[in-house]
Design an enzyme around this catalytic site. Structure first.
Site, short mmCIF file in Angstrom:
data_model
loop_
_atom_site.label_atom_id
_atom_site.label_comp_id
_atom_site.label_asym_id
_atom_site.label_seq_id
_atom_site.Cartn_x
_atom_site.Cartn_y
_atom_site.Cartn_z
N SER A 247 6.95 52.93 28.02
CA SER A 247 6.37 51.60 28.14
C SER A 247 4.84 51.67 28.23
CB SER A 247 6.93 50.87 29.37
OG SER A 247 6.71 51.63 30.55
N ASP B 242 0.85 55.87 35.05
CA ASP B 242 1.39 56.02 33.71
C ASP B 242 0.36 55.64 32.65
OD1 ASP B 242 3.68 56.71 35.04
OD2 ASP B 242 4.72 54.82 34.63
#
Length: 379
Positions: free
Chosen positions: A121, A165
Site C-alpha cells: 500500500s 512504511d
C-alpha cells in the site's frame, strides 16, 4: 530527482517505481513516535501517469487486477475496501496542500506481495504521490510527499498507520537499512552486512480479517496508556518518552492489557537501538536474539501475531543456522523475517514448507529479496 532523470521525463508523463519494504526490528513503534529499522526492497509498484487534457477526470487502470476506476477530481470520497482509496487518498492530501491537479490517465502494476506485511500500500501511495508531484510540477518536498501518503491511509483507507512504511519506500537506499526516529524523521543509514547470513522472508499466505480493526485498537490502547502515565509523568508526549523502569513503577495503576501494550512499545524501542549497535559491531548473534525477543513481545504483549506466524517462528528455534525470526508488519498474517545462513536457505525452505503444509494445509511462499532504492523516476 537527478538531472539525468529530469531529462527523461516529458512534461506530460512519467513512469515511477516505489518499493515495498522489510523491517528488521521495530514493530508498532512508529505511531508511538518511536524508532524503526526498515529497508526498501527490490520488489516494486510501477506507475505510468500521463495528463489527459481534461480538467477533472482521472482514469486509473490496475493492470494486474484488470480493474479500472474513474475519479472526478472535484467530487470523490472513500469507497468500500480497495486499491482505489489509496490513490484517491493521495490526490486528496495533495489537494489539501494546495495542489492544482487536472485530469490524467494512469496505470499501475507490481510484484510487492499484497497482504504480506511488505507495505504494498505504501509503495502504491508513494509512486502516485511522486508521479503527480513531478507531472504537475507541484514542488512538494520529499517529506511532504511521505506525509501525504501516510495521511491518505488515515483519511481514505481508515488505517491510522505510522510513517515508517512511506518513509522507507520513499527514502530507501540500495544495500542500506534505515534507523528512523519517527518523531523528528531524523535518520541514519547502515550497510546491511550479515556475513555468512542473509534475510529470508516466509509468507504465510494468510491475512486475517482482524488486521485493520485491531491495528487501530492497538493505537488507541497506547494512547490510553500515555493518558494514564501522564498523571505522574506530565512531561511525556508518547510512549517513546517512557522508560521501562517508569512503566514498572506504575504497573499497578494500569489495566493489564494497557500495561502489556505499553511494555511492548517501550521495550521494542530499546531493542531497535540495541539492534543498530549489534549490526554496526558485527554481532549477528545478538541481532538475532533481539529479533526473537521482538516476536515474543508482539505475540504475548501486543497480541498481534497468529498461529501461522507463531508456528513458523517456533520451527526455527532448534535450528543453529537461524539466528533470529519474527513476524513482520502489522500482524495477523503476512511474513516472518528470518536471519539464516546462506548455505542453508534451500534446506530450511523445504523443511518449513512441508511442516507448514502438514499443519495448516497451506502453501508457504519463500521470498528472497535484495535491499533496493527508494521511489524514483524510471522513464
Amino acid at each position: 530527482m537527478s538531472d539525468q532523470e529530469k531529462t527523461i521525463v516529458s512534461k506530460d508523463s512519467i513512469t515511477v517505481q516505489s518499493p515495498g519494504r522489510i523491517n528488521i526490528i521495530g514493530e508498532h513503534t512508529d505511531y508511538n513516535d518511536g524508532f524503526v529499522f526498515p529497508a526498501a526492497v527490490d520488489l516494486v509498484v510501477k506507475v505510468h501517469l500521463k495528463k489527459n487534457g481534461s480538467e477533472q477526470t482521472v482514469n486509473i487502470t490496475a493492470t494486474d487486477l484488470k480493474e479500472k476506476y474513474t475519479i472526478d477530481l472535484q467530487k470523490f470520497s472513500p469507497i468500500g475496501p480497495g486499491w482505489q482509496n489509496y490513490v484517491m487518498g493521495v490526490i486528496a492530501e495533495l489537494q489539501k496542500l494546495g495542489a492544482h491537479i487536472t485530469g490524467f490517465d494512469a496505470s499501475f502494476s507490481g510484484n510487492v506481495p499484497i497482504g504480506g506485511g511488505m507495505s504494498s500500500s505504501a509503495a502504491l501511495e508513494c509512486s502516485f504521490a511522486y508521479a503527480i508531484n513531478e507531472v504537475f510540477d507541484l514542488g512538494f518536498s520529499t517529506n511532504q510527499l511521505i506525509k501525504a501518503s501516510q495521511m491518505a491511509e488515515h483519511n481514505f483507507v481508515g488505517t491510522k498507520c505510522g510513517i515508517m512504511d512511506q518513509f522507507a519506500s520513499m527514502m530507501g537506499k540500495k544495500d542500506q537499512v534505515i534507523l528512523l526516529d519517527c518523531r523528528s524523521l531524523e535518520h541514519k543509514y547502515f550497510p546491511l552486512e550479515l556475513g555468512d547470513y542473509q534475510i529470508l522472508l516466509l509468507d504465510t499466505n494468510v491475512s486475517h480479517a482482524l488486521a485493520s480493526s485491531e491495528y487501530n485498537t492497538r493505537r488507541s490502547e497506547c494512547e490510553i496508556g500515555v493518558a494514564h502515565l501522564k498523571k505522574d509523568l506530565p512531561g511525556i508526549k508518547n510512549l517513546r518518552d517512557v522508560t521501562l523502569e517508569q512503566l514498572e513503577a506504575r504497573k499497578g495503576d494500569l489495566e493489564e492489557v494497557i500495561y502489556k501494550r505499553s511494555h511492548h512499545v517501550i521495550s521494542e524501542n530499546e531493542r531497535v537501538i540495541k539492534a543498530t549497535e549489534a549490526l554496526e559491531n558485527g554481532d549477528h548473534k545478538l541481532l538475532g536474539q533481539l529479533v526473537y525477543q521482538s516476536h515474543f513481545s508482539l505475540q504475548n504483549d501486543y497480541e498481534v501475531s497468529c498461529p501461522e506466524l507463531d508456528f513458523l517462528v517456533q520451527e526455527t528455534l532448534d535450528k543453529d543456522y537461524i539466528l533470529g525470526s519474527r513476524m513482520m508488519g502489522g500482524g495477523f498474517g503476512g511474513c516472518t523475517i528470518n536471519i539464516i545462513k546462506k548455505d542453508m536457505v534451500e534446506t530450511f525452505i523445504d523443511l518449513a514448507s512441508k511442516s507448514y503444509q502438514d499443519k495448516f494445509g497451506l502453501e508457504l511462499t519463500p521470498i528472497i529479496t535484495n535491499i533496493g532504492d527508494g521511489t524514483k523516476s524510471i522513464g
